[in-house]
Design a protein around this motif. Structure first.
Motif: not given
Length: 180
Positions: A43-51
């Protein structure tokens, strides 16, 4: 010349390698299971990639933002699980089948045995099958079977003895693949 997509993948892999080990250690200390930590890391890396794909984050603010996301994911995790009681699946499985006879593998084996016995019973002559059914299926005594079949109790005892002997022989033959 490298494609923009390939450059992006290389940067994403580098970010993962840089932050994942420390983030995962942090998550393991703050959540109840390894599986939950793995899910939160994703979840954290999905948020990082989206940002990063929206170009809303520069490289200087990235570390603080990643750790803020991690902290927030842990807080969200605890809020969601605040009122849930967690029990590990191994404990539940052990409790469900404390009586080994109720375990799925045991039930399956019993069903196979019952099918084999039913098949073997069909091989018996009708009168012998009836005696077995009255004795073991309905729980009647030899005297009661004698009354039902209008035979002497001695004849029923002898027939029951011979029937059980024949049944054992047939059952053993069927287990060994049809050979006596």
């Amino acid at each position: 010349m490298q494609q923009p997509y390939m450059v992006s993948q290389a940067v994403d892999a580098e970010l993962y390698q840089q932050y994942a080990p420390a983030l995962f250690a942090y998550l393991l200390r703050n959540v109840s299971s390894r599986e939950d930590a793995e899910d939160l890391l994703l979840d954290i890396f999905m948020a990082v990639l989206e940002k990063r794909s929206s170009n809303g984050l520069d490289d200087q603010r990235l570390p603080a933002w990643v750790w803020a996301v991690a902290r927030n994911k842990v807080v969200d995790y605890h809020r969601r699980n605040k009122h849930r009681t967690k029990v590990q699946i191994e404990k539940v499985a052990g409790m469900l089948f404390e009586n080994e006879e109720q375990a799925p593998d045991h039930v399956a084996l019993k069903n196979e045995e019952y099918q084999q016995l039913h098949k073997t019973l069909k091989e018996l002559p009708e009168t012998q099958r009836e005696i077995i059914q009255l004795r073991f299926g309905h729980g009647l005594s030899c005297g009661e079977i004698a009354t039902v079949t209008q035979k002497s109790e001695g004849a029923i005892r002898m027939a029951l003895h011979r029937t059980l002997k024949l049944l054992r022989t047939l059952y053993t033959r069927n287990e060994k693949g049809g050979m006596l």
